[in-house]
Motif scaffolding. Structure first.
Motif, short mmCIF file in Angstrom:
data_model
loop_
_atom_site.label_atom_id
_atom_site.label_comp_id
_atom_site.label_asym_id
_atom_site.label_seq_id
_atom_site.Cartn_x
_atom_site.Cartn_y
_atom_site.Cartn_z
N ASP A 287 26.31 22.11 -30.84
CA ASP A 287 27.55 22.89 -30.76
C ASP A 287 27.29 24.30 -30.25
O ASP A 287 28.15 24.90 -29.61
N SER A 288 26.10 24.84 -30.53
CA SER A 288 25.73 26.17 -30.10
C SER A 288 24.84 26.16 -28.86
O SER A 288 24.47 27.20 -28.34
N LYS A 289 24.44 24.98 -28.41
CA LYS A 289 23.64 24.78 -27.19
C LYS A 289 22.25 25.39 -27.25
O LYS A 289 21.79 26.04 -26.32
N TYR A 290 21.55 25.19 -28.37
CA TYR A 290 20.15 25.59 -28.45
C TYR A 290 19.45 24.75 -29.50
O TYR A 290 20.08 24.06 -30.30
N ILE A 291 18.13 24.83 -29.49
CA ILE A 291 17.31 24.19 -30.52
C ILE A 291 16.76 25.29 -31.41
O ILE A 291 16.22 26.28 -30.91
N PHE B 295 16.02 21.31 -22.49
CA PHE B 295 16.53 20.94 -21.17
C PHE B 295 17.03 19.50 -21.17
O PHE B 295 18.11 19.20 -20.65
N GLU B 296 16.26 18.61 -21.75
CA GLU B 296 16.62 17.19 -21.76
C GLU B 296 17.93 16.94 -22.52
O GLU B 296 18.67 16.02 -22.18
N LEU B 297 18.21 17.77 -23.52
CA LEU B 297 19.44 17.62 -24.31
C LEU B 297 20.61 18.40 -23.72
O LEU B 297 21.68 18.48 -24.33
N GLY B 298 20.41 18.99 -22.53
CA GLY B 298 21.48 19.71 -21.87
C GLY B 298 21.74 21.10 -22.44
O GLY B 298 22.83 21.64 -22.29
N MET B 299 20.72 21.70 -23.07
CA MET B 299 20.87 23.01 -23.70
C MET B 299 20.23 24.12 -22.88
O MET B 299 19.99 25.21 -23.39
N GLU B 300 19.92 23.82 -21.62
CA GLU B 300 19.41 24.79 -20.65
C GLU B 300 18.12 25.49 -21.09
O GLU B 300 17.84 26.61 -20.67
N MET C 100 11.71 27.64 -18.62
CA MET C 100 11.23 26.94 -17.44
C MET C 100 9.79 27.32 -17.13
O MET C 100 8.98 26.47 -16.76
N LYS C 101 9.45 28.60 -17.29
CA LYS C 101 8.07 29.04 -17.05
C LYS C 101 7.12 28.31 -18.00
O LYS C 101 6.04 27.86 -17.58
N LEU C 102 7.49 28.20 -19.27
CA LEU C 102 6.63 27.51 -20.24
C LEU C 102 6.51 26.03 -19.91
O LEU C 102 5.41 25.45 -19.95
N VAL C 103 7.62 25.39 -19.59
CA VAL C 103 7.59 23.97 -19.25
C VAL C 103 6.70 23.74 -18.04
O VAL C 103 5.86 22.83 -18.04
N ASN C 104 6.84 24.57 -17.02
CA ASN C 104 6.02 24.40 -15.82
C ASN C 104 4.55 24.71 -16.07
O ASN C 104 3.68 24.13 -15.42
N LEU C 105 4.26 25.57 -17.00
CA LEU C 105 2.87 25.89 -17.33
C LEU C 105 2.18 24.72 -18.04
O LEU C 105 1.05 24.37 -17.73
N TYR C 106 2.87 24.09 -18.97
CA TYR C 106 2.26 23.03 -19.78
C TYR C 106 2.57 21.62 -19.28
O TYR C 106 1.89 20.67 -19.69
N TYR C 107 3.56 21.47 -18.44
CA TYR C 107 3.93 20.16 -17.89
C TYR C 107 3.94 20.26 -16.37
O TYR C 107 4.98 20.21 -15.74
N LYS C 108 2.77 20.38 -15.79
CA LYS C 108 2.63 20.65 -14.37
C LYS C 108 3.19 19.55 -13.47
O LYS C 108 3.47 19.78 -12.31
N SER D 174 9.03 19.06 -11.82
CA SER D 174 9.52 19.89 -10.72
C SER D 174 9.80 21.31 -11.23
O SER D 174 10.12 21.53 -12.38
N HIS D 175 9.71 22.26 -10.32
CA HIS D 175 10.06 23.64 -10.66
C HIS D 175 11.57 23.83 -10.70
O HIS D 175 12.06 24.86 -11.10
N ASP D 176 12.31 22.83 -10.26
CA ASP D 176 13.76 22.88 -10.27
C ASP D 176 14.26 22.38 -11.62
O ASP D 176 14.03 21.23 -11.98
N LYS D 177 14.95 23.24 -12.40
CA LYS D 177 15.36 22.83 -13.74
C LYS D 177 16.24 21.61 -13.73
O LYS D 177 16.32 20.88 -14.70
N GLU D 178 16.95 21.36 -12.62
CA GLU D 178 17.82 20.19 -12.55
C GLU D 178 17.00 18.89 -12.53
O GLU D 178 17.51 17.84 -12.82
N ALA D 179 15.73 18.99 -12.17
CA ALA D 179 14.90 17.79 -12.06
C ALA D 179 14.30 17.36 -13.38
O ALA D 179 13.72 16.29 -13.48
N ILE D 180 14.41 18.19 -14.41
CA ILE D 180 13.85 17.81 -15.71
C ILE D 180 14.66 16.66 -16.25
O ILE D 180 15.88 16.71 -16.28
#
Length: 110
Positions: free
Chosen positions: A10-14, A48-53, A92-100, A103-109
């Motif tokens: 409901d608040s769009k975060y974890i 990101f996977e849950l649509g919470m950006e 996104m920086k953290l995801v790209n650092l640990y999950y190389k 894609s660098h495009d957040k829409e691709a997660i």
């Protein structure tokens, strides 16, 4: 390490209730490097996977606030508050650092 999280759709975060590192992973003689960062990157990826950006929120121990700022890109939610968050860009920086392999495009997660 261990984490406890609570998705708040409901608040769009974890909300990260807990993050702990195993006792053998403290100090100069730690067995593994980057465990907390990896755990937080996992939570950001989940957001990101849950649509919470990528948004993640948590309450930091006072002595770790500066560490979370520099290592995770976290920000204080309010001045002089221990409530912190990680925004889309820094998530996104953290995801790209640990999950190389992602894609660098957040829409691709996924």
């Amino acid at each position: 390490g261990i984490i406890s999280v609570e998705p708040r759709p409901d608040s769009k975060y974890i909300f990260m209730n807990l993050i702990e590192t195993a006792p053998h992973n403290f100090g100069a003689k730690k067995e593994y490097v980057g465990v907390p960062g990896n755990l937080v990157a996992f939570i950001c990826k989940m957001s990101f996977e849950l649509g919470m950006e990528g948004f993640v929120s948590f309450v930091a121990k006072s002595k770790l606030i500066d560490h979370y700022r520099t290592e995770l890109g976290a920000e204080r939610a309010f001045p002089n508050s221990n409530k912190m968050f990680i925004n889309t860009e820094n998530a996104m920086k953290l995801v790209n650092l640990y999950y190389k392999n992602l894609s660098h495009d957040k829409e691709a997660i996924p």
